[in-house]
Design a protein around this motif. Structure first.
Motif, PDB file in Angstrom:
ATOM      1  N   ALA A  38       0.819  -1.221   0.000  1.00  0.00           N
ATOM      2  CA  ALA A  38       0.000   0.000   0.000  1.00  0.00           C
ATOM      3  C   ALA A  38       0.847   1.264   0.000  1.00  0.00           C
ATOM      4  O   ALA A  38       0.406   2.309  -0.461  1.00  0.00           O
ATOM      5  N   ARG A  39       2.073   1.176   0.489  1.00  0.00           N
ATOM      6  CA  ARG A  39       2.958   2.343   0.499  1.00  0.00           C
ATOM      7  C   ARG A  39       3.392   2.739  -0.914  1.00  0.00           C
ATOM      8  O   ARG A  39       3.945   3.810  -1.127  1.00  0.00           O
ATOM      9  N   LEU A  40       3.164   1.871  -1.861  1.00  0.00           N
ATOM     10  CA  LEU A  40       3.535   2.146  -3.249  1.00  0.00           C
ATOM     11  C   LEU A  40       2.387   2.744  -4.063  1.00  0.00           C
ATOM     12  O   LEU A  40       2.524   2.934  -5.263  1.00  0.00           O
ATOM     13  N   ALA A  41       1.294   3.041  -3.417  1.00  0.00           N
ATOM     14  CA  ALA A  41       0.106   3.516  -4.128  1.00  0.00           C
ATOM     15  C   ALA A  41       0.401   4.738  -4.985  1.00  0.00           C
ATOM     16  O   ALA A  41      -0.006   4.798  -6.153  1.00  0.00           O
ATOM     17  N   SER A  42       1.118   5.704  -4.442  1.00  0.00           N
ATOM     18  CA  SER A  42       1.394   6.911  -5.233  1.00  0.00           C
ATOM     19  C   SER A  42       2.321   6.603  -6.406  1.00  0.00           C
ATOM     20  O   SER A  42       2.165   7.167  -7.488  1.00  0.00           O
ATOM     21  N   ASP A  43       3.262   5.684  -6.213  1.00  0.00           N
ATOM     22  CA  ASP A  43       4.154   5.299  -7.313  1.00  0.00           C
ATOM     23  C   ASP A  43       3.386   4.600  -8.428  1.00  0.00           C
ATOM     24  O   ASP A  43       3.606   4.863  -9.617  1.00  0.00           O
ATOM     25  N   MET A  44       2.487   3.716  -8.032  1.00  0.00           N
ATOM     26  CA  MET A  44       1.679   3.007  -9.034  1.00  0.00           C
ATOM     27  C   MET A  44       0.758   3.981  -9.769  1.00  0.00           C
ATOM     28  O   MET A  44       0.597   3.894 -10.983  1.00  0.00           O
ATOM     29  N   ALA A  45       0.179   4.909  -9.038  1.00  0.00           N
ATOM     30  CA  ALA A  45      -0.703   5.905  -9.658  1.00  0.00           C
ATOM     31  C   ALA A  45       0.083   6.769 -10.638  1.00  0.00           C
ATOM     32  O   ALA A  45      -0.384   7.039 -11.749  1.00  0.00           O
ATOM     33  N   MET A  46       1.260   7.198 -10.242  1.00  0.00           N
ATOM     34  CA  MET A  46       2.076   8.036 -11.130  1.00  0.00           C
ATOM     35  C   MET A  46       2.510   7.259 -12.373  1.00  0.00           C
ATOM     36  O   MET A  46       2.560   7.812 -13.471  1.00  0.00           O
ATOM     37  N   ALA A  47       2.824   5.990 -12.215  1.00  0.00           N
ATOM     38  CA  ALA A  47       3.190   5.171 -13.369  1.00  0.00           C
ATOM     39  C   ALA A  47       2.034   5.123 -14.365  1.00  0.00           C
ATOM     40  O   ALA A  47       2.233   5.268 -15.578  1.00  0.00           O
ATOM     41  N   ALA A  48       0.834   4.935 -13.865  1.00  0.00           N
ATOM     42  CA  ALA A  48      -0.345   4.883 -14.746  1.00  0.00           C
ATOM     43  C   ALA A  48      -0.613   6.237 -15.387  1.00  0.00           C
ATOM     44  O   ALA A  48      -0.912   6.321 -16.586  1.00  0.00           O
ATOM     45  N   ILE A  49      -0.497   7.310 -14.610  1.00  0.00           N
ATOM     46  CA  ILE A  49      -0.733   8.656 -15.142  1.00  0.00           C
ATOM     47  C   ILE A  49       0.281   8.997 -16.233  1.00  0.00           C
ATOM     48  O   ILE A  49      -0.081   9.517 -17.294  1.00  0.00           O
ATOM     49  N   LEU A  50       1.546   8.695 -15.983  1.00  0.00           N
ATOM     50  CA  LEU A  50       2.581   8.989 -16.986  1.00  0.00           C
ATOM     51  C   LEU A  50       2.427   8.113 -18.230  1.00  0.00           C
ATOM     52  O   LEU A  50       2.666   8.574 -19.354  1.00  0.00           O
ATOM     53  N   ALA A  51       2.011   6.867 -18.037  1.00  0.00           N
ATOM     54  CA  ALA A  51       1.766   5.991 -19.186  1.00  0.00           C
ATOM     55  C   ALA A  51       0.638   6.543 -20.046  1.00  0.00           C
ATOM     56  O   ALA A  51       0.726   6.560 -21.277  1.00  0.00           O
ATOM     57  N   MET A  52      -0.422   7.012 -19.402  1.00  0.00           N
ATOM     58  CA  MET A  52      -1.539   7.580 -20.160  1.00  0.00           C
ATOM     59  C   MET A  52      -1.129   8.866 -20.871  1.00  0.00           C
ATOM     60  O   MET A  52      -1.572   9.124 -21.995  1.00  0.00           O
TER      61      MET A  52
END
Length: 70
Positions: A38-52
């Motif tokens: 769960a501590r990686l939530a912001s990293d995962m979100a940013m990865a998805a945002i940058l991919a989009m």
């Protein structure tokens, strides 16, 4: 005219590849949805945002060159 079409066709190659890679990346991110800390939530979100963002940029590039390819 033919040379211009060939140049436009070549110019769409990289953006199309980016779209393919983004699809793979989002598929991996989706598969990891229930496996990450769960501590990686912001990293995962940013990865998805940058991919989009990369996908949108590539789509616009292809969209602008597509009329020349017809």
């Amino acid at each position: 005219d033919r040379e211009f079409r060939e140049a436009a066709s070549a110019a769409t190659g990289a953006p199309v590849q980016v779209l393919r890679l983004v699809l793979r990346m989002l598929t991996v991110l989706d598969a990891l949805d229930d496996r990450w800390n769960a501590r990686l939530a912001s990293d995962m979100a940013m990865a998805a945002i940058l991919a989009m963002a990369a996908a949108r940029s590539a789509w616009w590039n292809v969209r602008m060159n597509a009329p020349v390819l017809r």
